[in-house]
Enzyme design. Structure first.
Site, PDB file in Angstrom:
ATOM      1  N   ASP A 167      71.214 -38.760 -25.761  1.00  0.00           N
ATOM      2  CA  ASP A 167      71.035 -40.041 -25.061  1.00  0.00           C
ATOM      3  C   ASP A 167      71.060 -39.854 -23.540  1.00  0.00           C
ATOM      4  O   ASP A 167      70.269 -40.452 -22.815  1.00  0.00           O
ATOM      5  CB  ASP A 167      72.075 -41.076 -25.519  1.00  0.00           C
ATOM      6  N   LYS A 226      72.866 -34.171 -30.542  1.00  0.00           N
ATOM      7  CA  LYS A 226      73.767 -35.327 -30.642  1.00  0.00           C
ATOM      8  C   LYS A 226      75.034 -34.844 -31.348  1.00  0.00           C
ATOM      9  O   LYS A 226      75.530 -35.458 -32.305  1.00  0.00           O
ATOM     10  CB  LYS A 226      73.024 -36.424 -31.429  1.00  0.00           C
ATOM     11  N   TYR A 261      63.529 -34.651 -41.329  1.00  0.00           N
ATOM     12  CA  TYR A 261      62.110 -34.465 -41.622  1.00  0.00           C
ATOM     13  C   TYR A 261      61.861 -33.587 -42.841  1.00  0.00           C
ATOM     14  O   TYR A 261      60.716 -33.390 -43.234  1.00  0.00           O
ATOM     15  CB  TYR A 261      61.407 -33.812 -40.424  1.00  0.00           C
ATOM     16  N   ASP A 302      60.751 -35.163 -31.632  1.00  0.00           N
ATOM     17  CA  ASP A 302      59.653 -36.113 -31.808  1.00  0.00           C
ATOM     18  C   ASP A 302      59.766 -37.221 -30.753  1.00  0.00           C
ATOM     19  O   ASP A 302      58.794 -37.564 -30.076  1.00  0.00           O
ATOM     20  CB  ASP A 302      59.729 -36.704 -33.223  1.00  0.00           C
TER      21      ASP A 302
END
Ligand code: NAP
Length: 410
Positions: free
Chosen positions: A275, A226, A159, A299
């Site tokens: 995940d 992640k 971002y 987000d």
């Protein structure tokens, strides 16, 4: 008070910050920006609720002096630019502001005003509480089990806006550099984006999440990342989080690996891969209280969680710099332009952002009163179109009527 060309500063007093604590006068000046699309409808309904509840709680002793700040389409028509510099100056000067959604074009045009505001004001924590209100329709069987607060890092990650376009001289230059210096063979027809994740940015976000969890007597903070794939960015975020627990919070908090999962009364800081997290918020939501995560993950997670408790029409958000108290509260949904000026959509996202704002200001009587009235309004099945279409026996209200129902239920 600062000199502004377009902003009209009303009679009232500035909110200040002393030793990290907000000092709210009885007539605080608070900036607002109604936003684009459905923003003006939502803002009108929300402002009426805020003023009525402040009066209900404090008689005439306390009152908000609203100060309009221009952003988005209205700014373009009034000030000739979508994002006047003085809007940012006024937020800095007056500390607290609240806003409706702003339009962002996809794949071109100007960059997101929301992202620019967060970066330029260094509002490093995007805080999004997610809880269920009785009576609100939900796609899951036990939505009441979802009660979490997401702390999303707000200034870094993909971002940050560090992107070069496919085929551009900049992209070519970067590809040559990457090949020459690192031996990276990136396809020549690639656009490139950068993902900076710093120790400073990660630790200050995780620190705020831990402090919030301690203040609100929560049991866990989960670092969601992640890091199994993106080792030096998302993996580092997790590593720095555990380091921080040892460095600054060892008397009150403990990391998972240092206690075998038994925190013995301390705050437990654990981690979860992104995940798996998306599965577990559906299957075992009770295991999460405060969640600290990176910008892009945050987000996705906040929208996924909002869906579990009734959708984005009801999801509030705050962008906060915990070091200087500056905060902008905002609707988390977009401008929903197809419903603009129909007095139709759900104003709850801004109303609940207001609940967070009043908490931040220390006016907890107002936050509690709005929440209680909202609970009554939902229980009576008096709702806007988005909930009415999912509820049996609901009374359909317009946006403004929904605001009026909250006021009646005070
Ligand atoms: P959106 O405006 O959030 O709308 C998507 C759908 O969400 C709407 O069609 C509607 O669903 C539902 N929705 C949104 N707001 C609602 C509300 N207040 N009450 C009830 N339902 C609501 O998303 P978008 O159409 O993708 O984005 C439109 C513009 O908003 C874009 O320019 C985008 O960049 C911008 N945006 C701004 C912000 C922000 O300012 N913070 C955030 C996200 C997007 P139904 O059609 O099912 O009724």
């Amino acid at each position: 008070m600062g000199n502004y060309k377009f902003v009209k500063v009303p009679a009232g007093d500035k909110i200040t910050v002393k030793d990290g604590v907000l000092q709210t006068p009885d007539k605080p000046i608070i900036g607002f920006s109604e936003g684009d699309g459905t923003g003006p409808d939502i803002w009108r309904a929300s402002q009426a609720v805020f003023d009525a509840v402040v009066k209900h709680c404090y008689g005439g002793k306390r009152q908000i002096a609203w100060m309009e700040l221009y952003a988005g389409e209205k700014a373009n028509s009034v000030c000739g630019t979508y994002f006047p510099e003085e809007t940012l100056d006024a937020v800095r000067e007056f500390t607290v502001a609240i806003k409706g959604p702003l339009t962002t074009p996809i794949g071109g045009g100007f960059r997101s005003l929301n992202v620019a505001m967060r970066q330029q004001l260094d509002l490093f924590a995007c805080v999004r509480p997610v809880r269920h209100f009785e009576g609100v329709p939900s796609p899951v069987r036990e939505p009441e089990k979802v009660d979490m607060v997401i702390f999303r890092e707000n200034t870094e990650d993909v971002y940050a806006g560090l992107e070069v376009k496919e085929g551009s001289p900049e992209a070519k230059k970067f590809l040559e550099f990457a090949k020459k210096e690192f031996g990276w063979n990136i396809r020549p027809d690639s656009g490139i984006g950068f993902k900076p994740i710093s120790l400073t940015g990660s630790k200050r976000l995780i620190r705020s999440a831990i402090q919030y969890a301690l203040k609100h007597k929560q049991k866990t903070v989960t670092l969601v990342h992640k890091g199994n794939i993106q080792k030096f960015t998302e993996g580092a975020f997790m590593k720095w989080g555990y380091e921080l627990v040892k460095e600054e919070f060892s008397d009150v908090a403990v990391g998972w690996d240092d206690c075998g999962g038994d925190p013995k009364g301390k705050l437990l800081v654990k981690d979860c891969i992104a995940d798996i997290f998306l599965q577990q918020i559906l299957t075992r939501p009770l295991e999460f209280d405060v969640v600290a995560t990176l910008n892009l993950n945050g987000d996705y997670f906040s929208d996924a969680l909002a869906a579990q408790v009734g959708g984005i029409g009801i999801a509030p958000g705050a962008n906060i710099n915990y070091a200087n108290g500056v905060a902008v509260f905002e609707a988390t949904h977009g401008t929903a332009p197809k419903y603009a000026n129909q007095d139709k959509v759900n104003p709850c996202s801004v109303i609940l952002s207001g609940v967070m704002m009043f908490e931040h200001m220390g006016w907890t009587e107002v936050s509690d009163a709005i929440t209680n009235a909202l609970v009554k309004t939902f229980k009576a099945k008096t709702v806007t179109y988005d909930f009415a279409r999912l509820m049996e026996g609901a009374t359909l209200l317009k946006c403004s009527e929904f605001g009026a129902a909250i006021i009646r239920n005070l």
